[in-house]
Design a protein around this motif. Structure first.
Motif, PDB file in Angstrom:
ATOM      1  N   ALA A   1     -17.246   6.570 -15.500  1.00 21.85           N
ATOM      2  CA  ALA A   1     -17.886   6.219 -16.744  1.00 21.85           C
ATOM      3  C   ALA A   1     -17.473   4.884 -17.316  1.00 21.85           C
ATOM      4  CB  ALA A   1     -17.623   7.286 -17.754  1.00 21.85           C
TER       5      ALA A   1
ATOM      6  N   HIS B   1     -26.738   2.862 -18.901  1.00 19.55           N
ATOM      7  CA  HIS B   1     -25.966   3.969 -19.464  1.00 19.55           C
ATOM      8  C   HIS B   1     -26.189   5.258 -18.680  1.00 19.55           C
ATOM      9  CE1 HIS B   1     -23.747   2.459 -22.802  1.00 19.55           C
ATOM     10  NE2 HIS B   1     -24.794   1.984 -23.439  1.00 19.55           N
TER      11      HIS B   1
ATOM     12  N   TYR C   1     -25.745   7.735 -15.629  1.00 22.30           N
ATOM     13  CA  TYR C   1     -24.470   7.942 -14.957  1.00 22.30           C
ATOM     14  C   TYR C   1     -24.357   7.130 -13.676  1.00 22.30           C
ATOM     15  CZ  TYR C   1     -24.404  11.775 -18.273  1.00 22.30           C
ATOM     16  OH  TYR C   1     -24.438  12.524 -19.408  1.00 22.30           O
TER      17      TYR C   1
ATOM     18  N   ARG D   1     -32.766  10.126 -21.228  1.00 20.61           N
ATOM     19  CA  ARG D   1     -31.333  10.135 -20.934  1.00 20.61           C
ATOM     20  C   ARG D   1     -30.547  10.931 -21.974  1.00 20.61           C
ATOM     21  NH1 ARG D   1     -26.643   7.484 -22.118  1.00 20.61           N
ATOM     22  NH2 ARG D   1     -27.597   6.245 -23.742  1.00 20.61           N
ATOM     23  N   SER D   2     -31.018  10.842 -23.250  1.00 25.70           N
ATOM     24  CA  SER D   2     -30.279  11.540 -24.296  1.00 25.70           C
ATOM     25  C   SER D   2     -30.373  13.062 -24.164  1.00 25.70           C
ATOM     26  CB  SER D   2     -30.754  11.084 -25.678  1.00 25.70           C
ATOM     27  OG  SER D   2     -32.040  11.596 -25.924  1.00 25.70           O
ATOM     28  N   THR D   3     -31.253  13.536 -23.271  1.00 28.22           N
ATOM     29  CA  THR D   3     -31.327  14.990 -23.076  1.00 28.22           C
ATOM     30  C   THR D   3     -30.446  15.454 -21.920  1.00 28.22           C
ATOM     31  OG1 THR D   3     -33.170  14.896 -21.503  1.00 28.22           O
ATOM     32  CG2 THR D   3     -33.742  14.965 -23.843  1.00 28.22           C
ATOM     33  N   PHE D   4     -29.762  14.513 -21.265  1.00 27.45           N
ATOM     34  CA  PHE D   4     -28.942  14.884 -20.109  1.00 27.45           C
ATOM     35  C   PHE D   4     -27.678  15.625 -20.523  1.00 27.45           C
ATOM     36  CE2 PHE D   4     -30.315  11.057 -17.213  1.00 27.45           C
ATOM     37  CZ  PHE D   4     -31.608  11.550 -17.189  1.00 27.45           C
TER      38      PHE D   4
ATOM     39  N   ASP E   1     -23.632  16.630 -19.677  1.00 23.11           N
ATOM     40  CA  ASP E   1     -22.509  15.748 -19.366  1.00 23.11           C
ATOM     41  C   ASP E   1     -22.418  15.431 -17.882  1.00 23.11           C
ATOM     42  OD1 ASP E   1     -21.628  16.791 -22.058  1.00 23.11           O
ATOM     43  OD2 ASP E   1     -20.068  15.335 -21.543  1.00 23.11           O
TER      44      ASP E   1
ATOM     45  N   GLY F   1     -20.201  17.972 -16.192  1.00 20.57           N
ATOM     46  CA  GLY F   1     -20.504  19.363 -16.491  1.00 20.57           C
ATOM     47  C   GLY F   1     -21.554  19.921 -15.538  1.00 20.57           C
TER      48      GLY F   1
ATOM     49  N   LYS G   1     -24.471  20.844 -16.246  1.00 23.43           N
ATOM     50  CA  LYS G   1     -25.849  20.461 -16.575  1.00 23.43           C
ATOM     51  C   LYS G   1     -26.136  18.995 -16.274  1.00 23.43           C
ATOM     52  CE  LYS G   1     -26.964  24.445 -18.314  1.00 23.43           C
ATOM     53  NZ  LYS G   1     -28.087  25.234 -17.850  1.00 23.43           N
TER      54      LYS G   1
ATOM     55  N   TYR H   1     -27.094  -4.115 -20.751  1.00 21.78           N
ATOM     56  CA  TYR H   1     -27.688  -3.363 -21.869  1.00 21.78           C
ATOM     57  C   TYR H   1     -28.658  -4.246 -22.640  1.00 21.78           C
ATOM     58  CZ  TYR H   1     -23.562  -0.365 -21.147  1.00 21.78           C
ATOM     59  OH  TYR H   1     -22.592   0.426 -20.623  1.00 21.78           O
TER      60      TYR H   1
ATOM     61  N   LEU I   1     -24.615  25.066 -23.330  1.00 20.69           N
ATOM     62  CA  LEU I   1     -25.438  23.867 -23.379  1.00 20.69           C
ATOM     63  C   LEU I   1     -26.927  24.174 -23.291  1.00 20.69           C
ATOM     64  CD1 LEU I   1     -23.630  20.921 -21.573  1.00 20.69           C
ATOM     65  CD2 LEU I   1     -24.608  20.930 -23.857  1.00 20.69           C
TER      66      LEU I   1
ATOM     67  N   GLN J   1     -13.720  19.564 -18.086  1.00 32.98           N
ATOM     68  CA  GLN J   1     -15.006  19.160 -17.600  1.00 32.98           C
ATOM     69  C   GLN J   1     -16.108  19.597 -18.529  1.00 32.98           C
ATOM     70  OE1 GLN J   1     -15.479  19.010 -13.557  1.00 32.98           O
ATOM     71  NE2 GLN J   1     -13.363  18.464 -13.305  1.00 32.98           N
ATOM     72  N   THR J   2     -15.865  19.346 -19.801  1.00 33.36           N
ATOM     73  CA  THR J   2     -16.918  19.515 -20.786  1.00 33.36           C
ATOM     74  C   THR J   2     -17.449  20.926 -20.916  1.00 33.36           C
ATOM     75  OG1 THR J   2     -18.696  18.998 -19.273  1.00 33.36           O
ATOM     76  CG2 THR J   2     -17.673  17.164 -20.404  1.00 33.36           C
TER      77      THR J   2
ATOM     78  N   PRO K   1     -28.013  15.233 -28.539  1.00 37.07           N
ATOM     79  CA  PRO K   1     -29.475  15.122 -28.646  1.00 37.07           C
ATOM     80  C   PRO K   1     -30.250  16.162 -27.837  1.00 37.07           C
ATOM     81  CG  PRO K   1     -28.490  13.046 -27.904  1.00 37.07           C
ATOM     82  CD  PRO K   1     -27.394  14.037 -27.980  1.00 37.07           C
ATOM     83  N   GLY K   2     -29.799  16.483 -26.639  1.00 36.06           N
ATOM     84  CA  GLY K   2     -30.574  17.375 -25.788  1.00 36.06           C
ATOM     85  C   GLY K   2     -30.483  18.818 -26.196  1.00 36.06           C
TER      86      GLY K   2
ATOM     87  N   LYS L   1     -25.609   9.109 -29.324  1.00 37.69           N
ATOM     88  CA  LYS L   1     -25.918   8.463 -28.053  1.00 37.69           C
ATOM     89  C   LYS L   1     -26.910   7.326 -28.217  1.00 37.69           C
ATOM     90  CE  LYS L   1     -24.576  12.129 -25.010  1.00 37.69           C
ATOM     91  NZ  LYS L   1     -24.625  12.590 -23.651  1.00 37.69           N
TER      92      LYS L   1
ATOM     93  N   VAL M   1     -16.554   9.828 -21.689  1.00 38.85           N
ATOM     94  CA  VAL M   1     -15.307   9.298 -21.151  1.00 38.85           C
ATOM     95  C   VAL M   1     -14.167   9.666 -22.068  1.00 38.85           C
ATOM     96  CG1 VAL M   1     -14.111   7.246 -20.379  1.00 38.85           C
ATOM     97  CG2 VAL M   1     -16.582   7.358 -20.286  1.00 38.85           C
TER      98      VAL M   1
ATOM     99  N   GLN N   1      -9.517   6.932 -16.978  1.00 37.72           N
ATOM    100  CA  GLN N   1     -10.395   5.776 -17.017  1.00 37.72           C
ATOM    101  C   GLN N   1     -10.327   5.067 -18.353  1.00 37.72           C
ATOM    102  OE1 GLN N   1     -11.451   9.017 -17.688  1.00 37.72           O
ATOM    103  NE2 GLN N   1     -13.525   9.017 -17.024  1.00 37.72           N
TER     104      GLN N   1
ATOM    105  N   ASP O   1     -23.282   0.723 -27.086  1.00 33.07           N
ATOM    106  CA  ASP O   1     -23.506  -0.697 -27.347  1.00 33.07           C
ATOM    107  C   ASP O   1     -22.702  -1.240 -28.521  1.00 33.07           C
ATOM    108  OD1 ASP O   1     -25.237  -0.337 -25.332  1.00 33.07           O
ATOM    109  OD2 ASP O   1     -27.069  -0.741 -26.458  1.00 33.07           O
TER     110      ASP O   1
END
Lengths: 459, 307, 315
Positions: free
Chosen positions: A8, A222, A224, A278-281, A283, A286, A288, A430, B73, B268-269, C137-138, C158, C248, C254, C262
């Protein structure tokens, strides 16, 4: 990269006189003390300790997931069996920032042997002599690095000729794809060039309202692992010129990389729409993860993803291949971005010979390397271990072992301020993908100036 | 300043039971019962809406804490199965108990030292007349307003390179023995409200200044002491920056605030476990609040005050 | 001075000693933990020092690097300014609103007050992690609820445009301290003034404007200035939010990207950390620290001059 994370990054003025004078004197005295004690890390490799004496080593590492910690502990036990005079105290889950901090602080609890996931910091550790030069130790033990370790791994573990670390397992990056989705879209083989890749990504993309039911590939920076340095290995970018100055604006590969990524973003529906998806992804680490759930059909990732996807119960067949290469460079197909864990001996350690025994065992003992690689599903880091018949036979895993062995595979170059230059380029990414930066040339020139200034400030 | 304390809930236990401004002593005639009912409805509807805003986050966190991994989730808000074992899992996570112990050490010892060392300073600033007193008070305020980041670089070098104490909580605890500006400030504000006659009477009785402070003034200041102790305890409990700088390199010295964040990394979240850990970090604070609600509210009022 | 009685002189000396004894812990603390490090920060701001090799004189290079070349300085300052303007004003307005509401609730007032106050107590790291989850958000409950009502679902932590509003929401959630302060101030407004205003025919808004506001204006000023100072120190919440939302976590080997997404959550205290403890550019970290010091002291001076006594050094 050790089983997981890391990627990341790819992330009242009228005081009375007397008390004031006293305070100033105190400050001056303390400042002098500070100066005197400031240069802890810089002693040379005065290794005079007896490696056969009873001793306790402190070993710091970054692994944190229970299965990984178990694997490294098993490895350490094997070492202690071979060297009954040495006891190893391990500290897990140490981040690179902390490592940097502790190597500077020195002191009684500071580590003898350290390992780090952030290959980008090798430059800083070597340049500052925070980690001891391993050349004399290698010579004493009769180990020829060139015949022991794969070349790209040797490159990222040294800095300007100083060998202050050795590789301890590696990570190779390639392409994961959803075979079921490929079959449904009538695609037979993984793409080998970026133009093929774009076609495939478009074919795999199914829009649904103002979003996607399935996205071919998430190109946004952004997303992954979709970072400049991971793409950069495919485009053959150099980042710096021979004098060590940033040279991205004049690098056709760098321009090709940014242009290709931007065009793919536009072709797949545009930045805004992709960001919303992407915002619905879930982790990255994880269950998901969007590749597991089928939200994306192709994923740039390291060798650990296959195992993680299966464990998360992904209900499709997974395919693996090297990442594509630019059109016209098909002969270099098979290469990929390479990274890994590095291990070194702290210069401040009074037990450097004993510490070397541990480093030597961890990095060159074929059985130790193979067992550890199998256990945490990383790429082995010695030539012998890569050929070992005991290495995991899983074809998906083997794809990554092959990428690691490819002569074209590479890591981004080390620098005195670690990965700062990559973050600068990532920031340009970005800005460029979102349209905030209109001119790529101007953006790259600005990035080059920034990188040079940061290096000058750090150097 | 001198009248503040008698307006506090201590003497008016239920401030809201007093007639609220605007509604006070109003002859009911021009509005009538209907208007009053309408106002009651409007006010309470708003209050319920606000309560939802404040309480729902807790509710969702609790619900997620008892979900299974696979549900955490998803968009289901109500747990399909009630996994009370999550709390146990978190409790038994290696390190969690250490974080608790460290947090209690930092907050407990830190509070005792900070309050103990601040009492005589606050007393001197409130009761003694000496040259430079106002200047010193200004220095206390300046130090109180200073973000810890301003002096962190030399302080870190001091503690780590000179004293070799990085990787421990001592760099956070030891300074507490030298007066804490916020504690000094609040205590001094309170001590100003105690009339000079009390200490003078004690002195006439033959008490030294120190004994006057301990025997006469401190017992009167008990509620203020409770408030500052609570504030300080919570300050330490919540501190993230301090442990991040000094303790982070040694997991054996982590506190709850610092460890909680790493919890997500190591697991791991697993949001369900992360939320269960969050509940376990919030719970003690909330339990203490229910036992010490009065002292708390007085303390908050003391900060903002002088009519 | 010349005609002082010897006994008086001795008594004075005794009294000075006594004062010094009472103040001694703090005098020591002030010099070692405030005066010394402040001077050392000034010293280091002119030095080049990476923690490994001895510091060397660097002239004004760190200063020019921070103001001209350090890529995070201006974004962090802009974010801090955004938060000072938006977050502080919303917190004061909302705090006053909740304070007013709580003084008017007749049924179960204690219960409501507790509900409103409780979030203030939630440890910042825990509260931030909870909000990152709630505003995920998701799959987060907040967007799930918004979806039920057919409302737009922002990307919150996000999305660079929504991350500061999300932090503001978190700050509004913890409004308990301001609510209590305003509540106490509102209850102190003399009742007869309301009665007089009402006899003059003032409606509720006029009463608020001409009676309530003038009476609580010192408290309002106090709330604004302390809010500004707190906001300039805003560190834990934006840092944790950025780290957790980006996926992260510092513990796992890391480096994190400061200010995710941003640089939208980057604040001035965070860049002291970034420079001093991630880049190990001690000199530049000290430059930023001094800028932060100057900003905080400027607002503290306002508070001491205009605070009509709250923070007054006099009694």
């Amino acid at each position: 990269m050790p089983g997981h994370p890391r990627a990341a990054r790819s992330r009242s003025g009228r005081t009375r006189r007397a008390p004031y004078a006293r305070t100033a004197a105190l400050a001056a005295v303390t400042a002098v003390c500070l100066l005197a004690g400031a240069c802890t890390g810089s002693s040379g490799g005065g290794a005079q300790d007896d490696p056969d004496a009873e001793t306790t080593l402190t070993f710091w590492h970054g692994w944190s997931a229970p299965s990984e910690v178990e694997a490294i502990d098993a490895n350490i036990e094997a070492f202690e069996e071979k060297h009954p005079n040495i006891t190893v105290k391990t500290v897990k889950n140490v981040s690179d920032d902390k490592l940097n901090q502790a190597l500077r602080a020195g002191g009684g609890d500071s580590p003898d042997v350290v390992s780090s996931f952030a290959t980008d910091n090798v430059g800083r550790f070597c340049a500052a002599n925070a980690l001891a030069d391993l050349k004399p130790f290698l010579a004493k033990s009769g180990i020829d690095p060139a015949k022991t370790f794969p070349k790209p791994m040797l490159d990222y573990t040294q800095y300007e000729g100083k060998r202050c670390t050795l590789p301890l397992l590696g990570d190779a990056y390639g392409l994961y794809y959803n075979k079921d989705a490929f079959a449904k879209a009538g695609i037979e083989a993984p793409p080998k060039t970026f133009s093929e890749f774009d076609e495939v990504a478009k074919k795999l993309t199914k829009e649904k309202g103002d979003s996607y039911s399935q996205l071919g590939f998430m190109p946004n920076y952004h997303g992954y692992e979709s970072t400049v340095e991971h793409f950069g290995a495919q485009f053959g970018v150099d980042y710096f010129d021979a004098d060590g100055r940033a040279a991205n604006a004049s690098d056709p590969g760098m321009k090709a990389l940014f242009t290709w990524q931007r065009e793919l973003v536009d072709a797949l529906g545009g930045f805004e729409k992709l960001e919303r998806h992407r915002s619905t992804f879930g982790d990255e680490w994880g269950a998901k993860h969007p590749f597991h759930t089928g939200q994306v059909a192709m994923q740039l990732d390291g060798e650990w993803r296959g195992k993680m996807a299966k464990e998360a119960g992904a209900d499709f067949e997974i395919g693996t291949a090297p990442l594509p290469v630019p059109d016209g460079q098909e002969d270099s197909y098979g290469k990929g971005y390479l990274s890994g864990t590095v291990v070194g001996v702290a210069s401040s350690s009074p037990r450097q010979n004993a510490a070397w025994e541990l480093v030597r065992f961890l990095t060159t003992d074929t059985n130790a390397v193979v067992d550890f690689a199998n256990a945490i599903h990383n790429v082995p880091s010695t030539l012998a271990a890569m050929k070992s018949p005991r290495l995991n036979e899983d074809p998906d895993y083997r794809t990554f072992v092959k990428i690691a062995q490819h002569p074209g595979s590479r890591h981004a170059p080390g620098s005195v301020n670690g990965a700062a230059y990559l973050l600068t380029l990532q920031d340009l990414g970005y800005a460029y993908e979102s349209g905030r930066e209109k001119s790529l040339d101007a953006g790259l020139r600005k990035a080059d100036r920034q990188i040079d200034k940061d290096l000058a400030q750090a150097g | 300043m001198s009248t503040r304390t008698d307006r506090l809930p201590r003497t008016a236990p239920e401030p809201t039971s007093r007639t609220a401004p605007g509604t006070a002593g109003r002859p009911p005639a021009p509005y009538g019962r209907r208007a009053a009912t309408l106002e009651w409805i409007a006010v309470h509807a708003l209050a319920v809406a606000a309560a939802l805003f404040f309480v729902l986050p807790f509710v969702f966190v609790l619900l997620t804490a008892v979900m299974s991994d696979s549900q955490a989730l998803t968009r289901d808000l109500w747990p399909n199965t009630w996994e009370w074992g999550n709390f146990r899992t978190v409790w038994e996570t290696p390190g969690f108990l250490t974080w608790w112990r460290n947090t209690l050490l930092y907050a407990g010892l830190g509070t005792v030292l900070a309050v103990g060392s601040s009492i005589p300073v606050a007393y001197a600033l409130a009761k003694f007349r000496f040259r430079g007193r106002n200047l010193m008070m200004m220095a206390v305020i300046a130090m109180m307003m200073l973000p810890p980041q301003v002096v962190i670089v030399p302080m870190y070098l001091f503690w780590s390179k000179q004293l070799g104490l990085s990787g421990t909580l001592w760099p956070l605890i030891v300074p507490m023995a030298f007066g804490n500006p916020f504690t000094i400030f609040l205590l001094r504000q309170f001590l100003l409200t105690i009339p000079r006659e009390y200490t003078e009477a004690a002195r006439i009785d033959g008490c030294g200044e120190f004994r006057a402070m301990v025997r006469v003034v401190l017992p009167m200041a008990r509620p203020a002491l409770a408030a500052v102790a609570l504030f300080h305890f919570f300050y330490c409990w919540n501190d993230y920056f301090g442990p991040q700088i000094y303790a982070s390199e040694n997991p054996g010295a982590w506190t709850l605030s610092y460890g909680l964040e790493s919890f997500k990394g190591a697991h791991q979240t697993d949001w369900n476990l992360t939320m269960a850990a969050t509940v376990l970090v919030m719970a003690p604070v909330i339990v203490v609040f229910f036992f010490a609600q009065k002292a708390f509210i007085e303390g908050v009022t003391l900060t903002g005050v002088k009519g | 001075m010349t005609t002082i009685h010897p006994g008086l002189k001795a008594r004075r000396r005794r009294s000075a000693l006594r004062t010094a004894a009472f103040l001694s812990p703090w005098l020591l603390g002030f010099s070692v933990f405030f005066a010394y490090p402040l001077l050392a920060t000034l010293y280091f701001s002119f030095m080049k020092y990476d923690g490994f090799t001895a510091p060397v004189w660097n002239g004004l290079a760190n200063w020019s690097y921070v103001f001209q070349d350090y890529p995070f300085f201006w974004p962090a300052l802009r974010n801090t300014l955004w938060l000072v303007v938006v977050m502080v004003s919303l917190r004061v307005v909302f705090g006053l609103g909740v304070g007013l509401l709580v003084t008017r609730v007749r049924t179960a007032p204690g219960l409501f007050r507790t509900f409103f106050y409780l979030p203030y107590l939630a440890p910042p790291v825990a509260a931030t992690m909870a909000f990152v989850f709630l505003l995920n958000p998701g799959t987060g409950p907040a967007n799930t609820v918004l979806d039920l009502f057919g409302m737009p679902q922002p990307g919150w932590f996000k999305d660079a445009d929504w991350s500061k509003p999300a932090l503001t929401l978190l700050a509004l959630w913890g409004i308990g301290d301001l609510m209590i302060i305003f509540m106490a101030a509102l209850l102190d407004v003399p009742r007869d003034q309301y009665e007089a205003a009402e006899l003059d025919g003032a409606g509720p808004f006029a009463r608020f404007r001409y009676v309530t506001l003038p009476n609580i204006s010192p408290i309002l000023l106090f709330a604004v200035v302390t809010g500004v100072i707190e906001t300039m120190q805003f560190y834990t919440q934006p840092l944790v939010a950025g780290k957790v939302a980006s996926g992260v976590i510092g513990g796992s080997g890391q480096q994190f990207e400061p200010g995710y997404p941003d640089q939208s959550t980057l604040t001035v205290p965070q860049i002291v950390y970034n420079l001093g403890f991630q880049r190990f550019d001690t000199g530049s970290a000290c430059v930023v620290a001094l800028v932060l010091f100057a900003l905080c002291m400027a607002f503290t001076a306002v508070l001491m001059r205009r605070g009509s006594g709250f923070l007054s050094a006099e009694d």
